[in-house]
Design an enzyme around this catalytic site. Structure first.
Site, PDB file in Angstrom:
ATOM      1  N   ARG A  27       0.828  -1.044   0.011  1.00 16.51           N
ATOM      2  CA  ARG A  27      -0.070  -0.164  -0.152  1.00 16.51           C
ATOM      3  C   ARG A  27       1.020   1.288   0.005  1.00 16.51           C
ATOM      4  NH1 ARG A  27      -3.271  -2.650  -1.776  1.00 16.51           N
ATOM      5  NH2 ARG A  27      -5.308  -3.475  -0.881  1.00 16.51           N
TER       6      ARG A  27
ATOM      7  N   HIS B   6       0.077   0.956  -9.857  1.00 20.01           N
ATOM      8  CA  HIS B   6      -0.651   0.004  -9.025  1.00 20.01           C
ATOM      9  C   HIS B   6      -1.150  -1.175  -9.772  1.00 20.01           C
ATOM     10  CE1 HIS B   6      -3.170   0.173  -5.007  1.00 20.01           C
ATOM     11  NE2 HIS B   6      -2.944  -0.989  -5.379  1.00 20.01           N
TER      12      HIS B   6
END
Length: 275
Positions: free
Chosen positions: A216, A264
């Protein structure tokens, strides 16, 4: 928008909207979100459930005004495989001097670099659950040594394991390539900081430690990573997640010569690719 098209195709006659018409929109029964603005969902009177456009739900719970309804996350059968592919790719690229050879190609330089054996390199997984163990299991047959750190002690065949704050220093000191797969919690937010990076193994067969973050963005202090690279505390970094996404064009991470950026995409599963 691919998500809207996919939902319209699957939803039959149900109308799809991009956002509420007001804070008390009665027409919305289900919300499908990714990093929604704070309080966007708070007062929707007929809201029955919230669906995350991803495998994680920490971005949903970051909203302190979240309504009391069920939260559903995506479960994709091939998520572990996709994440492992990314990690193996980035470990091998750093290990086999990918950055240096790309630079040499651009300059038309023919020069063979010294190359350690995989058995000389420890890949340390910070977050050693299902995803970390799957990736470790694919790297182990290539000869890499494996270390894993987690909140509680785990026993994993073929890996040296560490746990809790008491085990963190030993884990970092043994790690040549650090792979971060931690969830984002109050305890882990900003954990990749100057203090942690300074405790990584300094004398490595690659010339310095390497960071790979596919967990993250909130786990990392990006200024600290840049400083560590510029001060040769870190040799290189591969970053798939960021504090602000999309990564702003003004971010120095885009152009830093020792940073590899992906959008991502590490855990992009087959089910998500269809949408």
């Amino acid at each position: 928008m691919r998500w809207r098209a996919a939902l319209e195709a699957a939803g039959g006659d149900r109308p799809i909207v991009l956002e509420p018409t007001s804070s008390a929109d009665t027409a919305i029964d289900y919300a499908v979100v990714w990093k929604q603005p704070p309080a966007l969902l708070e007062n929707l009177p007929n809201l029955k459930a919230i669906f995350s456009l991803g495998a994680g739900v920490d971005h949903i719970f970051a909203d302190k005004q979240l309504p009391d309804v069920p939260v559903v996350r995506i479960v994709a059968d091939d998520l572990s495989s996709r994440m492992s592919e990314y990690i193996v790719w980035r470990v091998l690229d750093h290990f086999r001097r990918g950055r240096a050879y790309r630079s040499q190609q651009a300059q038309k330089i023919w020069h063979e670099r010294m190359q350690p054996a995989a058995r000389e390199i420890t890949v340390g997984f910070m977050g050693f659950g299902e995803l970390g163990q799957d990736a470790a299991g694919k790297l182990k047959p290539l000869g890499f040594r494996i270390a894993g750190w987690s909140r509680t002690q785990k026993t994993v065949a073929g890996a040296e394991t560490f746990a809790g704050q008491a085990g963190l220093d030993g884990f970092l000191a043994a790690t040549d390539i650090l792979v971060v797969l931690l969830p984002l919690t109050t305890e882990t937010r900003g954990i990749i900081d100057a203090g942690l990076l300074s405790r990584l193994k300094r004398q490595t067969p690659l010339g310095g430690p390497i960071l790979i973050n596919a967990g993250r963005g909130g786990l990392q202090n990006e200024a600290a990573i840049l400083d560590a690279l510029d001060q040769d505390i870190l040799l290189e970094a591969s970053l798939d997640v960021f504090n602000v996404e999309p990564l702003p064009a003004s971010s120095p991470l885009w152009t830093h010569p020792r940073v590899f950026v992906t959008p991502h995409a590490a855990g992009m599963s087959r089910s998500l690719l269809k949408l």
